[in-house]
Write a protein that holds these residues in place. Structure first.
Motif, mmCIF file in Angstrom:
data_model
loop_
_atom_site.group_PDB
_atom_site.id
_atom_site.type_symbol
_atom_site.label_atom_id
_atom_site.label_comp_id
_atom_site.label_asym_id
_atom_site.label_seq_id
_atom_site.Cartn_x
_atom_site.Cartn_y
_atom_site.Cartn_z
ATOM 1 N N LYS A 22 0.847 -1.203 0.000
ATOM 2 C CA LYS A 22 0.000 0.000 0.000
ATOM 3 C C LYS A 22 0.885 1.257 0.000
ATOM 4 O O LYS A 22 0.620 2.227 -0.729
ATOM 5 C CB LYS A 22 -0.923 0.006 1.221
ATOM 6 C CG LYS A 22 -1.841 1.214 1.268
ATOM 7 C CD LYS A 22 -2.938 1.006 2.277
ATOM 8 C CE LYS A 22 -4.010 2.070 2.260
ATOM 9 N NZ LYS A 22 -3.616 3.404 1.972
ATOM 10 N N ALA A 23 1.956 1.217 0.790
ATOM 11 C CA ALA A 23 2.857 2.379 0.823
ATOM 12 C C ALA A 23 3.383 2.670 -0.581
ATOM 13 O O ALA A 23 3.496 3.835 -0.998
ATOM 14 C CB ALA A 23 3.995 2.111 1.788
ATOM 15 N N GLU A 24 3.666 1.636 -1.341
ATOM 16 C CA GLU A 24 4.201 1.828 -2.699
ATOM 17 C C GLU A 24 3.131 2.345 -3.652
ATOM 18 O O GLU A 24 3.362 3.253 -4.446
ATOM 19 C CB GLU A 24 4.775 0.500 -3.232
ATOM 20 C CG GLU A 24 5.964 -0.021 -2.450
ATOM 21 C CD GLU A 24 7.120 0.969 -2.408
ATOM 22 O OE1 GLU A 24 7.612 1.381 -3.471
ATOM 23 O OE2 GLU A 24 7.519 1.355 -1.278
ATOM 24 N N THR A 25 1.953 1.739 -3.576
ATOM 25 C CA THR A 25 0.908 2.174 -4.513
ATOM 26 C C THR A 25 0.483 3.610 -4.198
ATOM 27 O O THR A 25 0.185 4.389 -5.099
ATOM 28 C CB THR A 25 -0.308 1.224 -4.487
ATOM 29 O OG1 THR A 25 -0.738 1.084 -3.137
ATOM 30 C CG2 THR A 25 0.017 -0.129 -5.065
ATOM 31 N N ASP A 26 0.490 3.957 -2.925
ATOM 32 C CA ASP A 26 0.141 5.340 -2.543
ATOM 33 C C ASP A 26 1.202 6.317 -3.054
ATOM 34 O O ASP A 26 0.894 7.408 -3.532
ATOM 35 C CB ASP A 26 0.067 5.477 -1.011
ATOM 36 C CG ASP A 26 -1.201 4.827 -0.459
ATOM 37 O OD1 ASP A 26 -2.032 4.379 -1.279
ATOM 38 O OD2 ASP A 26 -1.340 4.751 0.787
ATOM 39 N N ARG A 27 2.437 5.890 -2.938
ATOM 40 C CA ARG A 27 3.541 6.772 -3.292
ATOM 41 C C ARG A 27 3.549 7.093 -4.793
ATOM 42 O O ARG A 27 3.834 8.207 -5.205
ATOM 43 C CB ARG A 27 4.830 6.051 -2.910
ATOM 44 C CG ARG A 27 6.062 6.827 -3.100
ATOM 45 C CD ARG A 27 7.176 6.063 -2.409
ATOM 46 N NE ARG A 27 8.397 6.808 -2.492
ATOM 47 C CZ ARG A 27 9.582 6.267 -2.317
ATOM 48 N NH1 ARG A 27 9.670 4.982 -2.043
ATOM 49 N NH2 ARG A 27 10.655 6.995 -2.402
ATOM 50 N N TYR A 28 3.254 6.057 -5.594
ATOM 51 C CA TYR A 28 3.257 6.269 -7.042
ATOM 52 C C TYR A 28 1.802 6.340 -7.521
ATOM 53 O O TYR A 28 1.321 5.478 -8.256
ATOM 54 C CB TYR A 28 4.008 5.140 -7.741
ATOM 55 C CG TYR A 28 5.427 4.993 -7.235
ATOM 56 C CD1 TYR A 28 6.409 5.923 -7.583
ATOM 57 C CD2 TYR A 28 5.793 3.930 -6.394
ATOM 58 C CE1 TYR A 28 7.711 5.795 -7.106
ATOM 59 C CE2 TYR A 28 7.086 3.800 -5.922
ATOM 60 C CZ TYR A 28 8.047 4.734 -6.270
ATOM 61 O OH TYR A 28 9.333 4.623 -5.808
ATOM 62 N N ALA A 29 1.162 7.383 -7.086
ATOM 63 C CA ALA A 29 -0.288 7.468 -7.295
ATOM 64 C C ALA A 29 -0.651 7.616 -8.767
ATOM 65 O O ALA A 29 -1.733 7.196 -9.196
ATOM 66 C CB ALA A 29 -0.835 8.646 -6.497
ATOM 67 N N ASN A 30 0.268 8.162 -9.578
ATOM 68 C CA ASN A 30 -0.079 8.393 -10.996
ATOM 69 C C ASN A 30 0.355 7.249 -11.907
ATOM 70 O O ASN A 30 0.109 7.292 -13.102
ATOM 71 C CB ASN A 30 0.598 9.670 -11.494
ATOM 72 C CG ASN A 30 0.220 10.844 -10.615
ATOM 73 O OD1 ASN A 30 -0.903 10.883 -10.099
ATOM 74 N ND2 ASN A 30 1.154 11.766 -10.411
ATOM 75 N N ALA A 31 1.038 6.301 -11.330
ATOM 76 C CA ALA A 31 1.605 5.238 -12.175
ATOM 77 C C ALA A 31 0.591 4.126 -12.390
ATOM 78 O O ALA A 31 -0.302 3.918 -11.572
ATOM 79 C CB ALA A 31 2.847 4.683 -11.485
#
Ligand SMILES: Cc1ncc(C[n+]2csc(CCOP(=O)(O)OP(=O)(O)O)c2C)c(N)n1
Ligand SMILES: [Mg+2]
Length: 1037
Positions: free
Chosen positions: A956-965
């Motif tokens: 979740k931390a990763e998906t949140d961080r790269y919100a536009n990817a």
């Protein structure tokens, strides 16, 4: 009568040649030791100087000549004929040989021979008759079991309709027993006639029927042989290579009067028969429609086991570990292990609530541990019956592993204190390959348990199939012959005979520390279970069974007739036990809750709290100090003993390791070394087992160094880490997965303070051990509340090696994980440990040596035990980038459940176009490709190192961080394999179903990998193309 071909029906008479062959086989060792091995009639030692032609190299030839001569003296040259006659007539060493006639004229030698033989006109007949008697004795020893009366139903007699089946021969006419002997010898009495019956013959030294007498009349010889070999016990042992062992067995069964029991012993036996019989009757009365796989028809199993245990306890055994199938299991729990009866009876109550976590198991699968005072030996003995699945015989290697571990931890190097007993059904023993695999562990140094006593409940049926359709071997026990285990067949309707063979079996184990089999030939009074109608399929057998008087009744009548007990005493004993059952039944009604914890076969005292909970919910850092890393690294790079020559190639490998240590980095092998070495240093035993693990299939490990000049001179540097370290066991296994993995699982059960690892040669070979994985490893805790920290190392990776050797089938392990794909776990401080505690097993694919190091250490440092499945690399073992700095392994560091990207893209997350999630080796291919394409700023590659339990929080931390990817799962495996089906729903849950998860990987396929290298590379290019084509999924939904 219709004769079922069961125990012995497939046997055919021996030809003389076969007799000779079997004799010669059993005498092989004698050939080496004593040169005149051919001589049956007299003491065999003679000197080489006296008869120089009888040397080691010619002894086989001489023996062959001898057997040819035995068949017909005309088969051999005259000189040999004379030699054998003289030798058998008692000529002293050196005197038997007479040189052949010279070509020119009269022979001094022959003339004197004629004097010797000619001086005794009846010598030839005498020799012939003695040889006949000896052949007869040998025939009884080798084949007596063929005509023993083993079957209580009397329907499994030899397939000759007119062969008498009566026990003993003393009441049978000469013509009858001659016929009977034909079955044994194919030659009847080898030419002996009725008139010879009262002639006295010298007994060979290899026979003990004489007791103190050295000669006996033929009639008595036959009688005693019948008594020893053809009553209710059939002894199969003459195939054993060791002459001493054969002699020991002959002594046990031939010595007159050996089967004598005191009154006390007979009474105890009766009491045990009463308990065994009345227990089943009680269950039948109370729960007539419940399945319990009763013992009826083999009630003597209980005294059999108790005899083995008593005897073994008297001999010093303190712990017995047992494995058994369904048949009679409740009875064994009650009357052998001594589980409280109310605890057993309450299991029949359908309203009983389960108190433990997990799904539990049916009552006839649960295990048990109990320590009590053995009344016969007056010594404490602990008994455990291992929990097991329905899968017959699967528990065998598990029992052996646990036994080995207990022996190991108490320093019992000869198996004098800890032993295993394995019970088998006749159909399963013959049919299941795991039996054979387990037997082959029995004499391997790192796997031997120094002799297992096998007891077969041979009820001559398997469910609805009778033996003629269920096996190709005469006996269900023939598999045991491969390890030279003696096999004692016994008619289970004769409790005294059963008790006798069980005593001998226990003594055998105590004396030779080798496996032995007791084959209880019995019947199954009911159907397969109590609900089953056996008359559908075995009408004749069951007509006979219905007529069959129960063994207890027969035995009680006999003892009453013999005056051992009175009828009243017997009835009182029966009533006494019935009362015990009734009282326990009354108590069982109060039990409302079932605690499976009370059925644990392997308690770990002190490891959990008294309530059975972990003592904490945290895991300390799994890192170690710089100094320790350096020290262990130096051991790994050295030969820590003097005067030891290693291979030049290995010197280079060790030098490479030393270089790495000086540069403070680890490759894969060194990472593993650091984990093992540091645990050993902390007193944790480490055991690594599997095919070729000592060197490592990929020649990367080299944990055992071999001196290049001296055979068997080895060095295990890992055992030189520190003086007070725990021992390191690394052992190449037999070529088995099922048995060896089962064994290691059992080993891991014995103690929580050991890291036990099994490595597959290639990951896909684990499927031949699938039963251990499915029935024990993935579900063992849920069924039996039993923790286990076994580690499976499964080499995995698509490297163009073809359909096999590529995939360890991660999808299968992931499919069996119990974490919910649709539930995002509650975030908390201890989420990582909680998740581990809740899962059924841990599945990881580490991409760095440091992470492997941490995950292995975490197995021990976490406050509970869970199985760990590790997909291990092949090409990464030597990949220059797959190295870790000591910095990643120092105190304070941890296992990384995911490894986020720390490249340039990570600095500007909003610009990142794509997040590629992946696991394992593909990471290195992805980053190389990204670099080649100049996309380091646009794409991040995140490694999921711990697949299960899924690191929802970190993902979740990763998906949140790269919100536009956009989010892509990339794997090298085919779409219907690998991790995709597992991770996709979990990542979707993580992003609350707001973003799609795209796939970049191989197309679905039936086989795990192509056999064509070109296709392999093309597939790889294609999947990398998809992974880096940021437009690939544009417009798709
Ligand atoms: C590996 C395996 N295959 C099939 C079965 C189904 N099954 C249960 S009992 C049984 C017959 C077993 O016969 P035997 O070993 O002679 O034991 P018995 O029931 O006669 O005591 C079978 C085929 C099983 N439990 N395990
Ligand atoms: Mg059976």
């Amino acid at each position: 009568m219709h004769r079922l071909r069961t125990t012995v029906a497939r046997l055919r008479p021996f030809t003389a040649a076969q007799t000779a062959q079997s004799i010669s086989q059993s005498r092989l060792l004698v050939v080496e030791r004593s040169l005149r091995t051919f001589q049956l009639a007299r003491c065999l030692n003679t000197s080489v100087t006296a008869e120089p032609f009888l040397n080691g190299t010619s002894s086989n030839y001489v023996e062959e000549m001898y057997y040819a001569w035995l068949e017909n003296p005309g088969n051999v040259h005259k000189s040999w004929d004379i030699f054998f006659r003289n030798a058998n007539a008692g000529a002293p060493p050196g005197a038997a040989y007479q040189s052949p006639p010279s070509i020119s004229g009269t022979s001094q030698g022959l003339a004197s021979v004629q004097t010797l033989v000619g001086a005794q006109p009846n010598v030839e007949k005498l020799v012939k008759d003695h040889l006949a008697v000896q052949s007869l004795i040998r025939a009884y020893q080798v084949r007596g079991h063929h005509i023993a009366k083993l079957d209580p139903l009397d329907i499994s007699c030899v397939d000759f309709d007119d062969a008498p089946c009566a026990v003993g021969f003393q009441n049978v006419e000469f013509s009858h027993y001659k016929e009977r002997l034909c079955i044994l010898t194919a030659q009847g009495l080898y030419g002996l006639a009725e008139s010879d019956l009262d002639k006295v013959f010298r007994l060979p030294t290899t026979c003990f029927i004489g007791g103190d007498e050295t000669t006996l009349p033929l009639r008595e010889i036959i009688h005693r042989l019948e008594m020893a070999y053809c009553q209710h016990i059939g002894v199969e042992f003459m195939f054993i290579n060791d002459v001493e062992q054969c002699k020991w067995i002959r002594q046990k069964f031939e010595t007159p009067g050996v089967m004598h029991f005191s009154l006390e012993e007979k009474r105890t036996l009766l009491a045990r028969m009463i308990r065994s019989t009345r227990f089943e009757e009680f269950l039948q009365r109370k729960w007539s429609s419940e399945k319990r796989f009763g013992l009826e028809g083999c009630e003597s199993l209980i005294p059999a086991l108790k005899t083995i245990i008593d005897k073994s306890s008297q001999n010093g055994v303190e712990s017995v570990i047992m494995g058994m199938p369904h048949r009679g299991r409740l009875n064994v729990l009650a009357n052998v292990i001594r589980k409280e009866l109310d605890q057993i009876f309450c299991q029949f109550d359908s309203k009983l609530e389960a108190a433990d976590e997990g799904s539990g198991d049916v009552k006839y699968h649960l295990g048990m541990y109990h320590k009590h005072m053995n009344r016969v030996s007056e010594r404490l003995i602990s008994m455990s019956l291992m929990a097991n699945p329905s899968h017959l015989e699967a528990v065998d290697p598990v029992v052996q592993g646990k036994t080995k571990a207990e022996q190991f931890y108490c320093g019992d190097t000869e198996g004098k204190r800890v032993m295993s007993i394995l019970l088998h059904g006749d159909a399963a023993f013959a049919g299941q390959g795991i039996v054979y695999e387990t037997f082959h562990l029995s004499d391997l140094p790192s796997y031997t348990t120094h002799g297992t006593i096998h007891v077969v409940v041979n009820n001559q049926i398997g469910f609805t199939t009778d033996p003629r359709m269920a096996r190709s071997s005469p006996y269900p026990t023939d598999v045991a012959r491969v390890v030279n285990a003696p096999i004692f067949h016994v008619n289970a309707d004769d409790p005294e005979a059963v008790m006798y063979v069980c005593n001998v079996a226990a003594e055998w184990r105590n004396t030779f520390h080798k496996d032995v089999v007791v084959d209880l030939v019995c019947y199954r009074r009911n159907g397969h279970n109590e609900m089953d109608e056996p008359m559908f399929t075995q009408p004749l057998m069951y007509k006979q069974i219905k007529k069959q008087k129960g063994v207890l009744q027969k035995f009680a009548e006999k003892l009453i007739t013999d005056g051992v007990v009175t009828a009243q005493e017997y009835e009182e004993e029966v009533a006494g036990y019935d009362k015990i059952c009734e009282e326990a039944y009354a108590r069982s009604k109060d039990k409302k809750i079932l605690h499976i914890k009370h059925w644990l076969d392997s308690p770990w005292p002190g490891f959990f709290t008294l309530e059975g909970q972990p003592k904490s919910m945290s895991c300390p850092s799994t890192g170690i100090s710089e100094e320790e890393l350096g020290h262990i690294g130096n051991i790994a790079a050295s030969v820590p003993v003097e005067d030891f020559t290693i291979h030049g190639g290995l010197s280079r490998i060790l030098k490479g390791r030393a270089n790495m240590v000086s540069q403070r980095v680890c490759d894969w092998a060194l990472g593993e070394y650091m984990a093992f070495g540091s645990l050993l240093k902390d007193g944790i035993h480490v055991r690594l087992s599997g095919q070729d693990v000592e060197r490592g299939t990929f020649s990367h490990r080299h944990h055992v160094l071999h001196d290049q000049n001296v055979d068997k001179k080895i060095c295990i540097p890992m055992n030189h880490i520190s003086p007070d370290q725990a021992p390191y066991t690394v052992c190449n296994s037999s070529l088995s997965e099922y048995a060896v993995l089962g064994f290691e699982l059992g080993f891991a059960m014995a103690s929580p303070n050991a890291l036990v690892l099994w490595e597959a040669q290639f990951g896909d070979f684990h499927n031949t051990a699938q039963c251990i994985i499915d029935q024990f490893i993935s579900s063992g805790q849920a069924k039996w509340v039993r923790h286990n920290g076994i580690v499976l190392l499964l080499p995995h990776g698509m490297e163009g090696m073809g359909p096999e050797h590529s995939s360890a089938r991660p999808e299968r392990f992931l499919q069996m994980c119990n974490d919910d794909p649709d539930v995002f776990p509650k975030l908390s401080e201890d989420i990582a440990v909680r998740q581990l505690y809740d899962c059924n097993w841990i599945v990881v694919n580490c991409s760095t040596p440091a992470n492997l190091f941490h995950v292995l250490r975490r197995q021990i440092l976490q406050p509970f035990r869970k199985p760990l499945i590790v997909f291990t690399p092949k090409s990464l073992l030597r990949h220059p980038e797959a190295r870790s700095s000591f910095d990643d392994m120092l105190l304070g560091t941890h296992f990384k459940r995911i490894i986020p990207d720390d490249g340039p893209a990570a600095a500007i997350p909003e610009k990142v176009k794509r997040v590629i999630f992946c696991s394992g080796k593909i990471y290195y291919e992805l980053t190389r490709e990204r670099k080649n394409r100049g996309m380091d700023d646009a794409v991040v590659v995140v490694r999921i190192e711990q697949l299960s339990p899924f690191p929802f929080d970190l993902v979740k931390a990763e998906t949140d961080r790269y919100a536009n990817a956009d989010l892509v799962w990339c794997q090298e495996e085919h779409k219907n394999q690998g991790y995709y089906d597992y991770v996709k729903p979990r990542i979707r849950t993580t992003v609350n179903h707001t973003r799609p998860i795209w796939y970049a990987g191989r197309d679905p396929a039936a086989a795990p990998a192509t056999g064509n290298k070109q296709t392999h590379l093309m597939e790889l290019h294609r999947l990398l193309d998809t992974a880096f084509d940021v437009e690939a999924f544009a417009g798709k939904v």
